[in-house]
Scaffold this motif. Sequence first.
Motif, PDB file in Angstrom:
ATOM      1  N   ALA A   1     -42.655  89.712  44.212  1.00  0.00           N
ATOM      2  CA  ALA A   1     -42.740  89.668  45.671  1.00  0.00           C
ATOM      3  C   ALA A   1     -42.555  88.250  46.205  1.00  0.00           C
ATOM      4  CB  ALA A   1     -44.071  90.243  46.122  1.00  0.00           C
ATOM      5  N   VAL A   2     -42.925  87.240  45.427  1.00  0.00           N
ATOM      6  CA  VAL A   2     -42.875  85.873  45.963  1.00  0.00           C
ATOM      7  C   VAL A   2     -41.811  85.000  45.313  1.00  0.00           C
ATOM      8  CG1 VAL A   2     -45.316  85.921  46.591  1.00  0.00           C
ATOM      9  CG2 VAL A   2     -44.633  85.003  44.368  1.00  0.00           C
ATOM     10  N   ALA A   3     -41.124  85.518  44.277  1.00  0.00           N
ATOM     11  CA  ALA A   3     -40.147  84.692  43.563  1.00  0.00           C
ATOM     12  C   ALA A   3     -39.127  84.126  44.537  1.00  0.00           C
ATOM     13  CB  ALA A   3     -39.439  85.523  42.503  1.00  0.00           C
TER      14      ALA A   3
ATOM     15  N   TRP B   1     -45.368  88.467  41.191  1.00  0.00           N
ATOM     16  CA  TRP B   1     -44.375  87.413  41.150  1.00  0.00           C
ATOM     17  C   TRP B   1     -43.067  87.874  41.783  1.00  0.00           C
ATOM     18  CZ3 TRP B   1     -39.612  86.981  38.631  1.00  0.00           C
ATOM     19  CH2 TRP B   1     -39.049  85.697  38.689  1.00  0.00           C
TER      20      TRP B   1
END
Lengths: 438, 313
Positions: free
Chosen positions: A82-84, A80
Amino acid sequence: MKNVLLGLLLAFVSIIAGCSSVDSKGETANRKTEVVFWHSMSGDLQPVLEEIVNDFNQTHSDIEVKPVFQGTYEEALTKWNAVAGTKEAPTIMQTFEVGTKHMIDSRQIVPVQTWIDKDQYDVSQWEKNIVRYYTVNGRIYSMPFNSSTPVLIYNKDAFRKAGLDPEKPPLTYSELKEAAKKLTKKSGKETKQYGFSMLNYGWFFEEMIAVQGGLYVNHDNGRSADATEAVFHGQEGRRVFELIRDMYRDGTFYNAGQNWDDMRAAFQAGKIAMYLDSSAGLKSLIDNSPFSVGVSYLPVPDGIERQGVVIGGASLWMMKGSSEKEQKAAWEFMKYVTSPSVQAKWHVRTGYFAINPAAYDEPLVKEEWKKYPQLKVAVDQLHETKPTAATQGALITVFPESRQHVVKAMEQLYEGVDPQEALDQAAKETNRVLQKTN
Amino acid sequence: MNDRVSSPMPSAWPVPTQPTVRRTAMKAWMEGMVYLLPSLLLFGVFLFYPLARTLYLSMFSTNYQGAPIRFVGWAHFAALFQDESFWHSVKTTFFFAALTVPTTVAIAFCLALLVHEKRKGIGIFRTLFASTMGMSVAVASIIWMFMYNPAIGIMNRLLSALGFPAVSWLLDPDTALYAVAIATIWMNIGFTFLLLLAGLQNIDPSLYESARIAGLSYWRQLWTVSVPLLSPTLFFVTTVSLIQALQTFGQIDFLTKGGPVDATNVFVYAIYREAFVNYQFGFASAQAIVLFVIIAAITFLQFRFAERKVHYQ
C-alpha cells in the motif's frame, strides 16, 4: 451560530488532513539519519532483534535505526504494497523468502548488489547456500538476514521408552514409518501418543520435494526463465503425499492443522513423538520441553540420494524511494547485522543460521554448541546441501496462493482423496494463477 | 361575483409571494445541510467513497498495489458466478448464519428471562451473562483455539473423561464449521442478552399485574405480554446478528483460516484472501459488491415481511 459550525468543520477537516501528513522519515533534530526498519519478528525473537538494533544505534552516533513490528510476513507485505513508492514506505523491509520475486517485480527496491559494488564488499565470506537463494540473474537483490531450514525434531525420552536408540533418528521413509509405529501408543480406542506429524503448510511440502531433488515449477524452478507451469505433482510430490496418506491410514500420523503453536504444544505435551519444524525456533523449543529433544535431518524416500534443503526465513530489502544518505545508513546497518559477532549472537539466541560462517568460530557459538549440540545439526544439514536448481528454491510471485492450494490438497488427504488426484488439482490451480500473472 | 366564494378574510399576516417561499425553503434546506454536513462528510469518507471505489475496482484488473490497470467490465462478475468455490462460500456463509443467529437469540432470550426478575445477587449473574460482550474477537478466538486443541484442549479432555472418543474439532471438515459456530454463539450472547434484558425491563409491570389478575399462567404471560412487547428488540437483534453473521471474519482467521478443505471459507474471509493474500483486488471487489447486494436484499426483505409481526407501542 454559523461561525461556530464553520469553525467546527474546519477543525474537523484539519484533523482528517492531519492524519495523513505524519512524516515518519527524514532527519531528526540532532542530524542523525533515520532508518525506518519494518520487521516481522515476534515472540522470543523480537527482543533479540531490538537488542541488536540498540547496540547498532549506540555504536553509530550518526544513524538511528527505528525497528517497527508490522505483523507476520504476509501482513507486512500487504502493508508495504500500500505504501511502496511513497514517503510512508520504510527504508529497510524484512520480507520472507517466497516474497523475493514479488519484491523484484515491484520495481520499488534497490538491489543490495548496488551497494555491494559501491562499497566493494566481499560477499565470498557469506554462507554459499544462502547467497544462492537470493541471487537472481547474477545479482544479489536483498541482504540475507534470518535464514532457517526445516529439521526433524523428536522426543528422545519417548524413543528410549519405545526401545529405539535416541541417537539414531530415522533417515528414510521406511525407517520413519517403522519408528512411528513403535512410538504410537494407544489406550483403548484413544491414541495417547502419535509417531509423526507435519504441519499442513506449503513450506514443508516444498522442502520434502527439494530434499529428493524435485522441482516445484518448470524452467529450473523459475530461475532460468519465468516459470509457466507447476511440476510439484511429479513422482517426488507423490512420494510425500503417499507417505502422509500411508501413515495417516496406519494411525501413526497426527493431523496438526495449520497452526504452528498447536503443533508445538502437541509435541511438548507428549502427544507427538516426531515432527518437522523450522530450525528458527529450536532454542526456545529445547528450553521449554519437559524432556530431552533430538534434532535430525529431513527424511528421504528409500533409495533416493539426499540433495539437501532450501533456505527459508527472510532477508532485508532496501527501498528505492529513500535518499542516498538513508540508503547508505541502511547499508551500514545491513553490514552490521551480518557481521560475525552479531550473527553469532543471533544464531545462539534464536536458532537462525549465521549468514557469515565465521560466526561459528566465535567463542560464544562454540560454548553454546556444547550445551545445545542440536543447533549444529541444522547447520550441518545446510552445509551438506548440494547446489542444484531444486535446492536453490522456486522463484514465483504467486507463492502465497500456490501454498493455499497445496494446503488444501494436504487436507484432502485426510478425507481419503487419492494423493495423485489431490496433487493434480493443486498443480492445476497453481497453473491457473501462474498464467494469470504472466 | 359568486356568492359561494367568500370575501377574502382580512388577514393579519401578509401572504408571502412565490419567490419568497422558495427563498425561505432554500434557506432552511441549506441550514439543514450544514447541520448534516459533519455526518455526511464522515459517511462520505468512510462509506460512500469506499463503496464507489469498490464498484469501480470491480471492473478492473489490478496490480499488486491495487492500482487499476486494465478495464474488464463485468468479466469479474461473470467469472464469479461460474466459480464453484464462490458458490461454496455463499452456501457456507448462509449455513453458518442459520447455525448461529437463531441459537444466539434463543439462548440470550432464555438468559434474559432468568435474570429478569429482581432477586438478591441477580446483578452478579447479569454481569456474568453480559461479560462476553467485553471481549474482543481476537481474545475469544485464542481462548477457543486452546480449548479446541485436540492434544491439550479441555474439550477433548472432557470428552475422554466422559468416555467419548476424541474429536479433532477444527481439523475435521465435518466438524470445523460447527466448532466455529459454537465459539461465535458464545461470543455474541453477551450483546444480544444485554439488549433483550433492557427490552424486558422496559415492559410496564402493570401489564403483568393485569395478566396475573386475569389468571394467566407464566407461559401465557410470556407469550401474550413479553414476546409481543419485546418484538421490536427481537427484530433488531435478529437483523443485526444476521448482518454480523454474514460478515464473519475474525473467528475464521484465527481458528481455521478458511480450512480444512474450505469447510469454513465464509464469504468475507474469501474476499480477504483474494485481496490481501493473492493481490487480486479487482476480483475481490466484485465479490464484495455481490456480498453488499445480498445483505441489502436480505435486510430489505426482513423489514418488508418480518417487521409486520413487530408490535410497536
